[in-house]
Design an enzyme around this catalytic site. Structure first.
Site, short mmCIF file in Angstrom:
data_model
loop_
_atom_site.label_atom_id
_atom_site.label_comp_id
_atom_site.label_asym_id
_atom_site.label_seq_id
_atom_site.Cartn_x
_atom_site.Cartn_y
_atom_site.Cartn_z
N ASN A 1 0.80 -1.23 0.00
CA ASN A 1 0.00 0.00 0.00
C ASN A 1 0.83 1.28 0.00
OD1 ASN A 1 0.64 -0.59 2.67
ND2 ASN A 1 -1.23 0.33 3.47
N CYS B 1 -3.65 0.86 6.71
CA CYS B 1 -3.84 0.13 7.97
C CYS B 1 -4.55 1.01 8.98
CB CYS B 1 -2.50 -0.32 8.52
SG CYS B 1 -1.38 1.05 8.77
N GLU C 1 4.33 -4.70 12.09
CA GLU C 1 3.25 -3.70 11.91
C GLU C 1 2.17 -4.37 11.08
OE1 GLU C 1 2.88 -0.75 13.12
OE2 GLU C 1 4.86 -0.49 14.00
P1 NAP Z 1 0.86 -9.10 2.96
O1 NAP Z 1 0.11 -9.89 1.97
O2 NAP Z 1 0.95 -9.62 4.34
O3 NAP Z 1 2.32 -8.89 2.33
C1 NAP Z 1 3.27 -8.08 2.98
C2 NAP Z 1 4.66 -8.54 2.57
O4 NAP Z 1 4.90 -9.84 3.11
C3 NAP Z 1 4.85 -8.67 1.05
O5 NAP Z 1 6.15 -8.29 0.71
C4 NAP Z 1 4.64 -10.16 0.84
O6 NAP Z 1 5.24 -10.63 -0.33
C5 NAP Z 1 5.33 -10.72 2.07
N1 NAP Z 1 4.95 -12.09 2.42
C6 NAP Z 1 3.86 -12.79 2.03
N2 NAP Z 1 3.91 -14.04 2.55
C7 NAP Z 1 5.04 -14.11 3.30
C8 NAP Z 1 5.64 -15.14 4.09
N3 NAP Z 1 5.08 -16.33 4.23
N4 NAP Z 1 6.80 -14.87 4.73
C9 NAP Z 1 7.37 -13.65 4.62
N5 NAP Z 1 6.87 -12.64 3.87
C10 NAP Z 1 5.70 -12.87 3.22
O7 NAP Z 1 0.28 -7.62 3.07
P2 NAP Z 1 -0.15 -6.63 1.91
O8 NAP Z 1 -1.43 -7.13 1.34
O9 NAP Z 1 0.98 -6.37 1.01
O10 NAP Z 1 -0.41 -5.28 2.74
C11 NAP Z 1 -1.62 -4.97 3.35
C12 NAP Z 1 -1.59 -5.28 4.82
O11 NAP Z 1 -0.53 -4.55 5.45
C13 NAP Z 1 -2.85 -4.86 5.52
O12 NAP Z 1 -3.26 -5.85 6.42
C14 NAP Z 1 -2.44 -3.59 6.26
O13 NAP Z 1 -3.21 -3.30 7.41
C15 NAP Z 1 -1.02 -3.91 6.61
N6 NAP Z 1 -0.29 -2.69 6.88
C16 NAP Z 1 -0.02 -2.38 8.19
C17 NAP Z 1 0.62 -1.18 8.50
C18 NAP Z 1 0.91 -0.80 9.94
O14 NAP Z 1 1.60 0.18 10.14
N7 NAP Z 1 0.41 -1.55 10.91
C19 NAP Z 1 0.99 -0.31 7.46
C20 NAP Z 1 0.69 -0.67 6.14
C21 NAP Z 1 0.06 -1.87 5.86
P3 NAP Z 1 4.36 -10.85 -1.66
O15 NAP Z 1 3.88 -9.50 -2.06
O16 NAP Z 1 5.35 -11.43 -2.59
O17 NAP Z 1 3.25 -11.80 -1.29
#
Ligand code: NAP
Length: 534
Positions: free
Chosen positions: A182, A312, A278
């Site tokens: 995002n 988020c 996070e």
């Molecule tokens: P995501 O699907 O969890 O992916 C995040 C990162 O993790 C990507 O680089 C992804 O790679 C990688 N990943 C996926 N599976 C993994 C595994 N088994 N082991 C290690 N890394 C792995 O999240 P997203 O859809 O990109 O982002 C949205 C989420 O982020 C939402 O839930 C949002 O709330 C959260 N977020 C939280 C914050 C905060 O400050 N709390 C800020 C921003 C976003 P791939 O892309 O290759 O799958």
């Protein structure tokens, strides 16, 4: 059926100047990006790649390397063996990042256009993200000058009299940075920059949905003088590349931002590594009877729709207490009608598509579930490819998925608790604990609600917004662990080391009276009752 008003323009080539030559090669008119490993831009072993699609029209805008285990090992080994950054005087690290700030500013329009294409951001959001990186970088440089420590004199404890300790902060070693889709540039930068400024070496794994801006940022840092091997980037699927980094025994810390399910998996796989997670959130906006309803409506809609709700810290459910719910709902709908969604290349568009059609389908599943369970659809509720219509759901029942789960889409979800206590009960039962907000004019009420909410940050009379992290943020419960922000990120990415000096050996340091008494015969300690009555 909702139709997005496409501008009819083709997605043009990525706007890359010669500064980025060498980090990609052109094949079939598509740039194929390499990875920086051990100071060299390389292809993955075996040469496989994956397509990067723009959410604007789903066309392929680039390809990135599909790293293999051997590439991850090379990157971690390079980071482990090239820890020269640790010994580089802080002032020289600052010089590198000053140079990076200049380069980012020089290439800001390219970065903004790339963000628009790879993430579907409006022109304003894309430019804002680049500016936030520059601003954050400058603030982090100021904060890095305060990586001090503590001096603790030992004479306040009997077991430490005659000693003193210095408590210093040291880099962790190799930090693995795993970032989400995002804010693909900003979030990657908020991890890489403090990690390097604190003297760590880094391996970055950006989101596979949009890895380009992170690759460009690595190029900027490399050109600014970050030492060869201290900064590496690998691209590829999270389950393979991310997993391999998380399990790697030479990685000292995982700094992850992403979804709660992936965060939970990481915490199970990481072993004894330091973790900063996070994760997802469910931002509740509690609107109480005495709130300024115009302000609350405007902020709730902005908080729900900004970057199409893919934040988020988005307002993910509005808890409108019964007595004001009708009024608030009317104002929300009027505010929603002002928002223009569509092709983000149109400068008048305020929010564009979600990241891909699968995300739009997921959001639609939640909206449909809520309607089937009794929610009233006031606006939207349809989608076309990656474009989800701005949607308003009223009277959403607690049994619906959208009342409990992160929406991550442009939906204003309104629940109608009967009063403040019921609103608090709804927010407190959430498994998430990232942020919430409260709208009221009564200080004592605000304080009571803020104290009772179970989350890492409460915003009063505004929607939550992390901004450049000037105020620390982070979650509790299933929203993660650790705190992000200026200064706080450096703390997370350093270890405390205590160095104890025995000063007695040099005839220095305070001595206990007990020892002194042996010579002088003066009573043992002031205020101590001795059995013989002395
Ligand atoms: P995501 O699907 O969890 O992916 C995040 C990162 O993790 C990507 O680089 C992804 O790679 C990688 N990943 C996926 N599976 C993994 C595994 N088994 N082991 C290690 N890394 C792995 O999240 P997203 O859809 O990109 O982002 C949205 C989420 O982020 C939402 O839930 C949002 O709330 C959260 N977020 C939280 C914050 C905060 O400050 N709390 C800020 C921003 C976003 P791939 O892309 O290759 O799958």
């Amino acid at each position: 059926m909702f139709r997005c008003d496409f501008m009819g323009k083709d997605i043009s080539e990525l706007p890359l100047s010669s500064f980025f030559d060498g980090i990609y090669s052109m094949k079939d008119d598509i740039p194929n990006f390499k990875m920086l490993i051990g100071g060299k831009w390389r292809e993955a072993q075996g040469g496989s790649q994956f397509d990067v699609h723009t959410p604007i029209d789903e066309s392929v805008i680039a390809r990135a390397q599909m790293a293999r285990l051997i590439d991850v090992n090379s990157a971690v080994t390079a980071a482990q063996e090239n820890r020269g950054i640790r010994d580089l005087p802080g002032i020289e690290r600052i010089d590198i990042f000053n140079c990076a700030a200049g380069l980012l500013e020089r290439h800001k329009d390219e970065f903004a256009r790339v963000l628009q294409m790879e993430a579907g951001k409006s022109a304003r959001d894309a430019a804002g993200e680049v500016e936030a990186v520059v601003h954050r970088l400058k603030l982090t440089m100021e904060e890095a000058r305060r990586i001090f420590g503590d001096y603790i004199p030992g004479d306040w404890s009997h077991d430490a009299v005659g000693k003193m300790a210095l408590v210093i902060r040291e880099p962790i070693g190799v930090v693995a940075v795993i970032s989400p889709f995002n804010y693909p540039l900003y979030i990657a930068s908020t991890k890489m920059i403090p990690a390097l400024l604190a003297g760590n070496s880094v391996v970055v794994k950006p989101s596979s949905s949009n890895p380009i801006s992170a690759l460009l940022l690595v190029r900027v840092l490399e050109a600014s003088g970050v030492l060869e091997g201290s900064l590496n980037i690998v691209t590829g699927k999270g389950e393979e590349v991310g997993d391999a980094l998380v399990k790697h025994e030479r990685v000292g810390m995982i700094n992850f931002t992403g979804s709660t399910p992936v965060g939970k998996r990481i915490s199970q796989m990481a072993g004894m590594k330091k973790l900063h997670l996070e994760l997802g959130g469910k931002g509740y906006a509690l609107v109480l009877e005495d709130a300024d309803l115009d302000l609350a409506a405007q902020k709730c809609v902005y908080g729900s729709f900004r970057f199409s709700g893919q934040r988020c810290d988005a307002v993910s459910a509005v808890l409108a207490v019964e007595t004001i719910a009708d009024d608030l709902c009317d104002k929300i709908v009027r505010e929603v009608d002002r928002w223009k969604f569509g092709d983000p290349r149109d400068e008048s568009v305020m929010a564009g598509p979600v990241i891909n059609p699968a995300a739009a389908m997921r959001i639609h599943g939640m909206v449909t579930d809520a309607i089937e369970k009794g929610a009233r659809l006031l606006r939207g509720g349809k989608y076309n490819g990656s474009y989800y219509e701005p949607t308003v759901l009223d009277d959403v029942p607690m049994s619906s998925i959208i009342s409990q789960e992160e929406t991550f889409g442009p939906v204003v979800t309104i629940l109608r608790p009967k009063d403040e206590d019921e609103a608090l009960e709804i927010a407190r039962q959430s498994k998430y604990g990232l942020e919430s907000c409260v709208f009221s004019r009564d200080f004592y009420r605000i304080w009571r609600v803020a104290k009772k909410l179970e989350c890492g940050e409460v915003t009063v009379n505004d929607c939550p917004s992390h901004g450049v992290g000037y105020f620390p943020f982070g979650g509790i419960k299933e929203s993660g662990m650790g705190r992000e922000g200026i200064g706080y990120s450096i703390d997370e990415m350093t270890n405390l080391k205590t160095i104890v000096f025995n000063l007695e050996a040099g005839g220095l340091g305070k001595r206990e009276q007990e020892a002194a008494m042996c010579k002088t015969g003066v009573p043992k300690k002031a205020g101590t009752w001795h059995e013989n009555g002395e």
